[in-house]
Design a protein around this motif. Structure first.
Motif, PDB file in Angstrom:
ATOM      1  N   VAL A  36       0.822  -1.011  -0.150  1.00 47.94           N
ATOM      2  CA  VAL A  36       0.025  -0.077  -0.004  1.00 47.94           C
ATOM      3  C   VAL A  36       0.820   1.447   0.131  1.00 47.94           C
ATOM      4  O   VAL A  36       1.831   1.213   0.536  1.00 47.94           O
ATOM      5  N   VAL A  37       0.786   2.275  -0.911  1.00 47.92           N
ATOM      6  CA  VAL A  37       1.166   3.336  -0.975  1.00 47.92           C
ATOM      7  C   VAL A  37       0.228   4.383  -0.844  1.00 47.92           C
ATOM      8  O   VAL A  37      -0.616   4.368  -1.600  1.00 47.92           O
ATOM      9  N   GLU A  38       0.530   5.526   0.040  1.00 46.83           N
ATOM     10  CA  GLU A  38      -0.671   6.724   0.184  1.00 46.83           C
ATOM     11  C   GLU A  38      -0.121   7.920  -0.392  1.00 46.83           C
ATOM     12  O   GLU A  38       1.226   8.270  -0.254  1.00 46.83           O
ATOM     13  N   GLY A  39      -0.857   8.901  -1.279  1.00 43.25           N
ATOM     14  CA  GLY A  39      -0.406  10.078  -1.765  1.00 43.25           C
ATOM     15  C   GLY A  39      -0.778  10.964  -0.371  1.00 43.25           C
ATOM     16  O   GLY A  39      -1.901  10.594   0.510  1.00 43.25           O
ATOM     17  N   HIS A  40      -0.200  12.162  -0.156  1.00 44.57           N
ATOM     18  CA  HIS A  40      -0.320  12.959   1.032  1.00 44.57           C
ATOM     19  C   HIS A  40      -0.669  14.372   0.672  1.00 44.57           C
ATOM     20  O   HIS A  40      -0.207  15.204   1.380  1.00 44.57           O
ATOM     21  N   GLU A  41      -1.301  14.563  -0.308  1.00 46.20           N
ATOM     22  CA  GLU A  41      -1.771  15.919  -0.892  1.00 46.20           C
ATOM     23  C   GLU A  41      -3.278  15.851  -1.090  1.00 46.20           C
ATOM     24  O   GLU A  41      -3.398  14.960  -1.784  1.00 46.20           O
ATOM     25  N   ALA A  44      -5.105  15.381  -4.729  1.00 43.16           N
ATOM     26  CA  ALA A  44      -3.951  15.049  -5.909  1.00 43.16           C
ATOM     27  C   ALA A  44      -4.280  14.246  -6.785  1.00 43.16           C
ATOM     28  O   ALA A  44      -3.723  14.158  -7.773  1.00 43.16           O
ATOM     29  N   SER A  45      -5.193  13.253  -6.723  1.00 43.18           N
ATOM     30  CA  SER A  45      -5.780  12.279  -7.456  1.00 43.18           C
ATOM     31  C   SER A  45      -4.576  11.225  -7.690  1.00 43.18           C
ATOM     32  O   SER A  45      -4.614  10.585  -8.807  1.00 43.18           O
ATOM     33  N   PHE A  46      -3.815  11.091  -6.461  1.00 41.64           N
ATOM     34  CA  PHE A  46      -2.685  10.039  -6.536  1.00 41.64           C
ATOM     35  C   PHE A  46      -3.284   8.608  -6.997  1.00 41.64           C
ATOM     36  O   PHE A  46      -4.425   8.200  -6.161  1.00 41.64           O
ATOM     37  N   GLY A  47      -2.873   7.881  -7.650  1.00 40.75           N
ATOM     38  CA  GLY A  47      -3.235   6.555  -8.136  1.00 40.75           C
ATOM     39  C   GLY A  47      -4.192   6.431  -9.129  1.00 40.75           C
ATOM     40  O   GLY A  47      -4.897   5.511  -9.755  1.00 40.75           O
ATOM     41  N   THR A  48      -4.670   7.534  -9.991  1.00 38.65           N
ATOM     42  CA  THR A  48      -5.400   7.839 -11.306  1.00 38.65           C
ATOM     43  C   THR A  48      -4.982   6.838 -12.139  1.00 38.65           C
ATOM     44  O   THR A  48      -5.679   6.020 -12.753  1.00 38.65           O
ATOM     45  N   SER A  49      -3.433   6.787 -12.262  1.00 32.51           N
ATOM     46  CA  SER A  49      -2.771   5.903 -13.340  1.00 32.51           C
ATOM     47  C   SER A  49      -1.718   4.992 -12.740  1.00 32.51           C
ATOM     48  O   SER A  49      -1.041   5.676 -11.750  1.00 32.51           O
ATOM     49  N   VAL A  50      -1.719   3.816 -12.885  1.00 25.90           N
ATOM     50  CA  VAL A  50      -0.808   2.949 -12.147  1.00 25.90           C
ATOM     51  C   VAL A  50      -0.479   2.023 -13.302  1.00 25.90           C
ATOM     52  O   VAL A  50      -0.867   1.446 -14.154  1.00 25.90           O
ATOM     53  N   VAL A  66       3.352   5.582 -10.828  1.00 24.38           N
ATOM     54  CA  VAL A  66       2.189   6.018 -10.221  1.00 24.38           C
ATOM     55  C   VAL A  66       1.793   7.499 -10.769  1.00 24.38           C
ATOM     56  O   VAL A  66       2.818   8.388 -10.650  1.00 24.38           O
ATOM     57  N   GLY A  67       0.703   7.876 -11.205  1.00 21.63           N
ATOM     58  CA  GLY A  67       0.428   9.038 -11.798  1.00 21.63           C
ATOM     59  C   GLY A  67      -0.676   9.889 -10.520  1.00 21.63           C
ATOM     60  O   GLY A  67      -1.422   9.206 -10.029  1.00 21.63           O
ATOM     61  N   ALA A  68      -0.532  11.175 -10.407  1.00 19.03           N
ATOM     62  CA  ALA A  68      -1.216  12.008  -9.564  1.00 19.03           C
ATOM     63  C   ALA A  68      -1.650  13.323 -10.444  1.00 19.03           C
ATOM     64  O   ALA A  68      -1.000  14.338 -10.414  1.00 19.03           O
ATOM     65  N   ASP A  75      -2.268  22.404  -9.615  1.00 12.40           N
ATOM     66  CA  ASP A  75      -2.561  21.119 -10.129  1.00 12.40           C
ATOM     67  C   ASP A  75      -1.620  20.846 -11.851  1.00 12.40           C
ATOM     68  O   ASP A  75      -2.278  20.319 -12.525  1.00 12.40           O
ATOM     69  N   PRO A  76      -0.321  21.059 -11.417  1.00  8.56           N
ATOM     70  CA  PRO A  76       0.124  20.604 -12.853  1.00  8.56           C
ATOM     71  C   PRO A  76       0.214  19.047 -12.873  1.00  8.56           C
ATOM     72  O   PRO A  76       0.504  18.569 -14.107  1.00  8.56           O
TER      73      PRO A  76
END
Length: 238
Positions: A36-41, A44-50, A66-68, A75-76
């Motif tokens: 498991v890995v978590e985005g911290h913003e 940010a839509s972290f995990g939209t693409s993997v 992983v894309g965010a 939001d770049p």
């Protein structure tokens, strides 16, 4: 770098086989996640693409990208690499990159590019469908090496039509012409008349039934890009 635990990416079941777990070889879901890995913003839509990144540093372990697409101020978007090991992927990013343009949606698509330059290291391609002043989009390729992925793009291709959204999808095309170098394919789902071709690329246009933003039938461009061997066109590099 990461400020708060908000968005979560979980690999379970068949996906867990990527990190070398023979007990899930049949694809049966497991009760717990193996990694498991978590985005911290926030947002940010972290995990939209993997996707698998292949083995970008040649250590014998495949890696995960992983894309965010909404990461960062303005939001770049961003992409993060987690290196594989005997115990599975790392739990903190080993590499991260983002553009300097707001709302570019960098990281909407991520993929292994295979080995485009034949150096024995896998490479990664990342799409940013709203990159550029007119949302023409772009795709960026980062070469692998013994130290991992490069910090800046080694190759970039841009969409040349307003709202064409090049980079919505990216993928390795394998070696389509048998020259020993892997190739890359990039999708532009809102491409239509007026696109300016990039020298050295091979555009192919197909139609589908979707509508564009004006309610007219939209055409889709799939742009096939050759590997880096034999003096091929590399596009523009940022």
């Amino acid at each position: 770098m990461f400020r708060s635990m908000i968005t979560r990416l979980v690999l379970v079941g068949l996906t867990a086989a990527i990190v070398g777990l023979p007990e899930v070889a049949l694809g049966l879901p497991r009760a717990t996640s193996e990694w498991v890995v978590e985005g911290h913003e926030r947002n940010a839509s972290f995990g939209t693409s993997v996707a698998s990144a292949g083995d970008v540093n040649g250590d014998g372990y495949d890696d995960v990208v992983v894309g965010a697409p909404l990461y960062g101020p303005g939001d770049p978007g961003a992409a993060f690499l987690f290196l594989g090991s005997a115990t599975g992927p790392s739990t903190a990013p080993d590499w991260a990159v983002w553009p300097h343009q707001a709302y570019a949606s960098f990281g909407t698509s991520v993929a292994s590019a295979g080995d485009v330059n034949g150096d024995g290291y896998d490479d990664v391609v990342i799409g940013a469908p709203f990159y550029g002043p007119d949302d023409g989009g772009a795709a960026f390729l980062f070469l692998g090496s013994a130290t991992g992925l490069s910090a800046t793009p080694d190759w970039t291709t841009f969409g040349h039509q307003t709202n064409g959204e090049l980079g919505t999808s990216v993928a390795s095309a394998g070696d389509v012409n048998g020259d020993g170098y892997d190739d890359v394919v990039v999708g532009a789902p809102l491409y239509g008349p007026g696109d300016l071709p990039v020298p050295g690329l091979c555009p192919r246009t197909v139609c589908d039934a979707r509508l564009d933003r004006q309610g007219s039938p939209a055409r889709c461009l799939v742009r096939l890009v050759g590997g880096f061997g034999r003096g091929r066109e590399r596009g523009r590099v940022r």
